[in-house]
Scaffold this active site. Structure first.
Site, PDB file in Angstrom:
ATOM      1  CG  ASP A   1      -8.434   8.172  -3.151  1.00 61.43           C
ATOM      2  OD1 ASP A   1      -8.268   7.335  -2.396  1.00 61.43           O
ATOM      3  OD2 ASP A   1      -7.573   9.298  -3.217  1.00 61.43           O
TER       4      ASP A   1
ATOM      5  CB  THR B   1      -5.238   1.780  12.441  1.00 62.26           C
ATOM      6  OG1 THR B   1      -5.430   0.730  11.820  1.00 62.26           O
ATOM      7  CG2 THR B   1      -4.743   1.540  13.701  1.00 62.26           C
TER       8      THR B   1
ATOM      9  NE  ARG C   1      -4.496 -12.577   7.031  1.00 61.18           N
ATOM     10  CZ  ARG C   1      -4.392 -13.880   6.761  1.00 61.18           C
ATOM     11  NH1 ARG C   1      -3.448 -14.755   6.901  1.00 61.18           N
ATOM     12  NH2 ARG C   1      -5.589 -14.461   6.148  1.00 61.18           N
ATOM     13  CD  GLU C   2      -1.018  -3.610   2.445  1.00 61.69           C
ATOM     14  OE1 GLU C   2      -0.135  -3.576   1.756  1.00 61.69           O
ATOM     15  OE2 GLU C   2      -0.886  -3.038   3.512  1.00 61.69           O
TER      16      GLU C   2
ATOM     17  CE  LYS D   1      -5.465  -2.548  12.680  1.00 62.08           C
ATOM     18  NZ  LYS D   1      -5.447  -3.567  11.664  1.00 62.08           N
TER      19      LYS D   1
ATOM     20  CG  ASN E   1      -1.951  -4.141  13.564  1.00 64.41           C
ATOM     21  OD1 ASN E   1      -2.311  -5.339  13.279  1.00 64.41           O
ATOM     22  ND2 ASN E   1      -2.082  -3.267  12.751  1.00 64.41           N
TER      23      ASN E   1
ATOM     24  CG  LEU F   1       5.227 -18.676  16.618  1.00 71.29           C
ATOM     25  CD1 LEU F   1       5.351 -20.248  17.260  1.00 71.29           C
ATOM     26  CD2 LEU F   1       5.612 -17.730  17.741  1.00 71.29           C
TER      27      LEU F   1
ATOM     28  CB  CYS G   1      -0.339  -1.924   9.530  1.00 69.83           C
ATOM     29  SG  CYS G   1      -1.398  -1.473   8.409  1.00 69.83           S
TER      30      CYS G   1
ATOM     31  CE  LYS H   1      -0.979   3.448   9.595  1.00 71.83           C
ATOM     32  NZ  LYS H   1      -1.902   3.168  10.536  1.00 71.83           N
TER      33      LYS H   1
END
Ligand SMILES: NC(=O)c1ccc[n+]([C@@H]2O[C@H](COP(=O)([O-])OP(=O)(O)OC[C@H]3O[C@@H](n4cnc5c(N)ncnc54)[C@H](O)[C@@H]3O)[C@@H](O)[C@H]2O)c1
Length: 426
Positions: free
Chosen positions: A20, A111, A142-143, A195, A199, A241, A251, A254
């Site tokens: 990083d 993504t 999923r976070e 992807k 989403n 739902l 995610c 965007k």
């Protein structure tokens, strides 16, 4: 996403180096500190560092030296026109072109729009004659459930042309699909689009239910009943739902915008997704509209306690969190805000500093507040101590943006209670 991927790959015995450019983040990780809040990540993180399988560096050269498989988990934020900004990905691809000296599989895990793998390939190929493959392997975690989702994915999608890359990745991922969930191999472009389709479809479900909830309020129906009623149909399914105050996070907003832009670029107007975004933008304002209407448009000097700041529970991620839009709108109208969130307060404090107050527990935030707002459905807010709430609030008024409290109970306890797509209790 990169840290979860790296840590979970180390957990099955692989040697992983996380690269990083943020040196502060790398320093933290080298000192054994997980830089984000994600349930269960800490256990794997500590174990794999201790066992020497998980390392961190700011040097791309050092990171890729002994690696065959390189995952690009770089940001793809929206540009001005909504398109995914590929500068991070292509910048690193450019560097890889200079650095690779033996066969590598370079994986787009970020993504990215259809055609990105081709661009990555061209960028690297312009600089080297070394053999490499570029693969699309979008991530669906999923976070809040990231570790569980990575370790036991519903499916793994791999878009690859090269048989060699397919074989290596099939082996890499085999420990994660032992229960029989599929590794779906496909062409690169279909993997890239999968992807965005996933989403965008989920975001559509949310916006659809948000519109149904508006209709419920106008027609005197209860969105929870409608939700049960339709969710029991297998073709629809029970999940995703829940109406609320709009989707946020790094995610959905965007990715929906990027798919709209990709469609425009090929001369197609993706009509449904334009509406999905429009509905979401207005849904993020709905709680403030209810508040203003309750106080006849004047909330100057009113004090609100907000429970929940992160865009969803079990994460400290506040990117595009609906709570932040609510805070901005309330501050703009002269209100005073006290907040509590189990994990996200530090991140929010960096933006608002002393413009709003942060409490160390959920009840302290209520002291002398005119009303309580619930913006994120953390479990800890689901069965609150109503005696404490009553003791501390100036008036028994709750605006629940996540429908986590029970209508009958609120009526029985004598609250003024607003929620989404259900009757208002006054
Ligand atoms: N967050 C999620 O739940 C999730 C899930 C699936 C897919 N994704 C996708 O994964 C990608 C990354 O998302 P994220 O949420 O992890 O983003 P993030 O911003 O949290 O992490 C990206 C990291 O990349 C680092 N970085 C930037 N430039 C770099 C460079 N040149 N070299 C090395 N590191 C660099 C940043 O410092 C940062 O730590 C996005 O495309 C996103 O859409 C995210």
């Amino acid at each position: 996403m990169g840290l979860v991927t790296g840590t979970c790959l180390a957990e099955t015995g692989n040697h992983v180096v996380c690269v990083d450019i943020d040196s502060a983040k790398v320093e933290k990780m080298k000192n054994g500190i997980v830089p984000i809040y994600e349930p269960h990540l800490d256990v794997y993180f500590e174990r794999n560092i201790k066992q020497g399988r998980l390392k961190f560096t700011t040097s791309l050269e050092e990171g890729i030296k002994d690696a065959t498989i390189l995952f690009l988990a770089l940001p793809t934020p929206p540009g001005e026109d909504g398109s995914a900004d590929l500068s991070y990905i292509l910048g690193v691809a450019n560097n890889l072109g200079d650095l690779i000296s033996d066969y590598k599989i370079i994986i787009d895990k970020s993504t990215v729009p259809v055609g990105t793998a081709d661009l990555v390939k061209q960028t690297i190929a312009a600089k080297t004659n070394v053999e490499f493959d570029v693969v699309s392997n979008p991530e669906f975690l999923r976070e809040g459930f990231a570790v569980e989702d990575f370790m036991k994915p519903d499916r793994i999608v791999i878009g690859a042309e090269s048989e060699k890359a397919k074989k290596i990745l099939g082996e890499l991922y085999s420990p994660y699909v032992r229960s029989g969930n599929p590794i779906i191999f496909m062409d690169v472009r279909s993997a890239e689009l999968t992807k965005y389709a996933a989403n965008s479809f989920l975001a559509t479900k949310i916006s659809f239910m948000n519109e149904i909830s508006i209709l419920c309020e106008k027609l005197g129906a209860d969105v929870d009943m409608v939700r049960y009623g339709i969710g029991t149909d297998d073709r629809i399914g029970k999940r995703f739902l829940f109406p609320g105050i709009g989707y946020g996070g790094s995610c959905f907003p965007k990715d929906v915008k990027a798919l709209i832009k990709s469609s425009q670029d090929v001369g197609y107007d993706f009509k449904i997704l334009n509406s999905v975004t429009e509905v979401n933008d207005s849904q993020k304002k709905i709680l403030v509209e209810k508040i203003l209407s309750h106080y006849n448009g004047n909330i100057t000097g009113k004090k609100f306690a907000i429970w929940g700041l992160s865009f969803k529970p079990d994460t400290d991620d506040i990117r595009e969190a609906p709570a932040l839009e609510i805070i901005d709108a309330l501050l703009d109208k002269g209100a005073v805000i006290h907040t509590y969130d189990p994990e996200a307060m530090e991140n929010v404090q960096r933006i608002y500093s002393d413009k709003i107050k942060f409490s160390t527990d959920q009840y302290e935030a209520l002291n002398d507040a005119d009303a309580l707002l619930i913006a994120t459905e953390w479990s800890v807010f689901r069965t609150p101590d109503f005696n404490e709430i009553e003791k501390r609030l100036k008036s028994k008024t709750i605006f629940d943006g996540r429908n986590i409290l029970n209508l009958d109970k609120m009526e029985e306890l004598g609250y003024t209670y607003y929620s989404i797509g259900r009757k208002t209790i006054v």
